[in-house]
Design a protein around this motif. Structure first.
Motif, PDB file in Angstrom:
ATOM      1  N   SER A 195       5.171  -8.607   3.156  1.00 33.85           N
ATOM      2  CA  SER A 195       5.731  -8.594   1.798  1.00 33.85           C
ATOM      3  C   SER A 195       5.281  -7.352   1.037  1.00 33.85           C
ATOM      4  O   SER A 195       4.821  -7.424  -0.109  1.00 33.85           O
ATOM      5  N   LEU A 196       5.424  -6.232   1.671  1.00 35.91           N
ATOM      6  CA  LEU A 196       4.945  -4.978   1.080  1.00 35.91           C
ATOM      7  C   LEU A 196       5.704  -4.629  -0.186  1.00 35.91           C
ATOM      8  O   LEU A 196       6.915  -4.892  -0.301  1.00 35.91           O
ATOM      9  N   LYS A 197       4.967  -4.026  -1.116  1.00 37.30           N
ATOM     10  CA  LYS A 197       5.522  -3.602  -2.391  1.00 37.30           C
ATOM     11  C   LYS A 197       5.349  -2.097  -2.525  1.00 37.30           C
ATOM     12  O   LYS A 197       4.502  -1.489  -1.860  1.00 37.30           O
ATOM     13  N   SER A 198       6.116  -1.505  -3.418  1.00 38.85           N
ATOM     14  CA  SER A 198       6.025  -0.048  -3.604  1.00 38.85           C
ATOM     15  C   SER A 198       4.610   0.353  -4.029  1.00 38.85           C
ATOM     16  O   SER A 198       4.128   1.423  -3.668  1.00 38.85           O
ATOM     17  N   SER A 250     -17.990  -1.507  -2.519  1.00 42.74           N
ATOM     18  CA  SER A 250     -18.731  -0.314  -2.906  1.00 42.74           C
ATOM     19  C   SER A 250     -18.503   0.787  -1.895  1.00 42.74           C
ATOM     20  O   SER A 250     -18.910   0.691  -0.742  1.00 42.74           O
ATOM     21  N   LEU A 251     -17.854   1.858  -2.329  1.00 37.45           N
ATOM     22  CA  LEU A 251     -17.526   2.969  -1.429  1.00 37.45           C
ATOM     23  C   LEU A 251     -18.776   3.557  -0.782  1.00 37.45           C
ATOM     24  O   LEU A 251     -18.774   3.907   0.391  1.00 37.45           O
ATOM     25  N   TYR A 252     -19.839   3.651  -1.575  1.00 40.99           N
ATOM     26  CA  TYR A 252     -21.045   4.330  -1.100  1.00 40.99           C
ATOM     27  C   TYR A 252     -21.845   3.475  -0.130  1.00 40.99           C
ATOM     28  O   TYR A 252     -22.797   3.954   0.467  1.00 40.99           O
ATOM     29  N   GLY A 253     -21.417   2.222   0.035  1.00 49.03           N
ATOM     30  CA  GLY A 253     -22.110   1.346   0.975  1.00 49.03           C
ATOM     31  C   GLY A 253     -21.657   1.512   2.405  1.00 49.03           C
ATOM     32  O   GLY A 253     -22.266   0.957   3.314  1.00 49.03           O
ATOM     33  N   TYR A 254     -20.616   2.284   2.613  1.00 52.74           N
ATOM     34  CA  TYR A 254     -20.073   2.463   3.959  1.00 52.74           C
ATOM     35  C   TYR A 254     -20.407   3.864   4.456  1.00 52.74           C
ATOM     36  O   TYR A 254     -20.103   4.853   3.788  1.00 52.74           O
ATOM     37  N   ASP A 255     -21.007   3.944   5.629  1.00 54.79           N
ATOM     38  CA  ASP A 255     -21.426   5.253   6.121  1.00 54.79           C
ATOM     39  C   ASP A 255     -20.520   5.798   7.214  1.00 54.79           C
ATOM     40  O   ASP A 255     -20.780   6.889   7.733  1.00 54.79           O
ATOM     41  N   ALA A 256     -19.467   5.078   7.554  1.00 58.40           N
ATOM     42  CA  ALA A 256     -18.510   5.582   8.534  1.00 58.40           C
ATOM     43  C   ALA A 256     -17.099   5.368   8.000  1.00 58.40           C
ATOM     44  O   ALA A 256     -16.770   4.267   7.534  1.00 58.40           O
ATOM     45  N   TRP A 257     -16.305   6.413   8.074  1.00 61.65           N
ATOM     46  CA  TRP A 257     -14.927   6.372   7.581  1.00 61.65           C
ATOM     47  C   TRP A 257     -13.993   6.998   8.597  1.00 61.65           C
ATOM     48  O   TRP A 257     -14.362   7.967   9.281  1.00 61.65           O
ATOM     49  N   GLY A 258     -12.781   6.466   8.669  1.00 59.45           N
ATOM     50  CA  GLY A 258     -11.749   7.084   9.473  1.00 59.45           C
ATOM     51  C   GLY A 258     -11.038   8.172   8.681  1.00 59.45           C
ATOM     52  O   GLY A 258     -11.337   8.399   7.512  1.00 59.45           O
ATOM     53  N   GLN A 259     -10.060   8.791   9.324  1.00 58.65           N
ATOM     54  CA  GLN A 259      -9.342   9.902   8.693  1.00 58.65           C
ATOM     55  C   GLN A 259      -8.177   9.423   7.837  1.00 58.65           C
ATOM     56  O   GLN A 259      -7.618  10.185   7.072  1.00 58.65           O
ATOM     57  N   GLY A 260      -7.810   8.166   7.984  1.00 55.48           N
ATOM     58  CA  GLY A 260      -6.751   7.583   7.164  1.00 55.48           C
ATOM     59  C   GLY A 260      -5.404   7.569   7.867  1.00 55.48           C
ATOM     60  O   GLY A 260      -5.129   8.366   8.759  1.00 55.48           O
ATOM     61  N   THR A 261      -4.567   6.642   7.436  1.00 54.52           N
ATOM     62  CA  THR A 261      -3.194   6.551   7.912  1.00 54.52           C
ATOM     63  C   THR A 261      -2.311   6.252   6.705  1.00 54.52           C
ATOM     64  O   THR A 261      -2.638   5.404   5.881  1.00 54.52           O
ATOM     65  N   GLN A 262      -1.193   6.973   6.601  1.00 52.14           N
ATOM     66  CA  GLN A 262      -0.361   6.894   5.413  1.00 52.14           C
ATOM     67  C   GLN A 262       0.632   5.737   5.500  1.00 52.14           C
ATOM     68  O   GLN A 262       1.295   5.541   6.518  1.00 52.14           O
ATOM     69  N   VAL A 263       0.734   4.998   4.410  1.00 50.96           N
ATOM     70  CA  VAL A 263       1.725   3.926   4.285  1.00 50.96           C
ATOM     71  C   VAL A 263       2.606   4.249   3.093  1.00 50.96           C
ATOM     72  O   VAL A 263       2.101   4.514   1.995  1.00 50.96           O
ATOM     73  N   PHE A 264       3.917   4.240   3.318  1.00 49.73           N
ATOM     74  CA  PHE A 264       4.870   4.491   2.243  1.00 49.73           C
ATOM     75  C   PHE A 264       5.854   3.329   2.185  1.00 49.73           C
ATOM     76  O   PHE A 264       6.520   3.024   3.174  1.00 49.73           O
ATOM     77  N   VAL A 265       5.941   2.713   1.025  1.00 52.70           N
ATOM     78  CA  VAL A 265       6.836   1.577   0.837  1.00 52.70           C
ATOM     79  C   VAL A 265       7.896   1.974  -0.176  1.00 52.70           C
ATOM     80  O   VAL A 265       7.589   2.287  -1.326  1.00 52.70           O
ATOM     81  N   SER A 266       9.133   1.960   0.269  1.00 53.62           N
ATOM     82  CA  SER A 266      10.240   2.344  -0.618  1.00 53.62           C
ATOM     83  C   SER A 266      10.856   1.103  -1.257  1.00 53.62           C
ATOM     84  O   SER A 266      11.006   0.067  -0.621  1.00 53.62           O
ATOM     85  N   SER A 267      11.216   1.243  -2.523  1.00 55.35           N
ATOM     86  CA  SER A 267      11.771   0.101  -3.251  1.00 55.35           C
ATOM     87  C   SER A 267      13.287   0.096  -3.186  1.00 55.35           C
ATOM     88  O   SER A 267      13.892   1.052  -2.728  1.00 55.35           O
TER      89      SER A 267
END
Length: 129
Positions: free
Chosen positions: A85-88, A112-129
């Motif tokens: 049920s993705l939204k824009s 808390s962002l600063y509580g995590y010491d490992a992060w991925g590079q990210g993946t983009q999600v685009f939801v069109s309305s």
């Protein structure tokens, strides 16, 4: 050192679904708080969903409750985020994060962002309305 690699992002129409994956190199003898965060253009990074690997307790942001489901496949060392049920307003870069901690630490410091010491590079999600 934990390494995280996200995949599964893409473009979808509003009302549709996507499943994000995060391949993680975790120590088999440790417990982790693993989470999905997202960041839309011009906005701060926010927590979406989290799971404690030792037992599977889950946590969700109010904005995604009932629509998103976080899960883990321990055999594959992979974290998932099923988004329905993705939204824009779900349009964002989605990041996987991990931190070795207790369940109490996961419950009290989930977003808390600063509580995590490992992060991925990210993946983009685009939801069109």
């Amino acid at each position: 050192q934990v390494q995280l690699v996200e995949s599964g992002g893409g473009s979808v129409q509003a009302g549709g679904s996507l499943r994000l994956s995060c391949a993680a190199s975790l120590s088999p003898h440790s417990m982790y708080c693993m989470a999905w965060f997202r960041q839309a253009p011009g906005k701060e990074r926010e927590g979406v969903a989290a799971i404690y690997t030792g037992g599977g307790s889950t946590y969700y942001a109010d904005s995604v409750k009932g629509r998103f489901t976080i899960s883990q496949d321990n055999a594959k060392n992979t974290l998932y985020l099923q988004m329905n049920s993705l939204k824009s307003e779900d349009t964002a870069m989605y990041y996987c994060a991990a931190d070795r901690r207790s369940i109490w630490g996961c419950a009290s410091g989930t977003w808390s962002l600063y509580g995590y010491d490992a992060w991925g590079q990210g993946t983009q999600v685009f939801v069109s309305s």
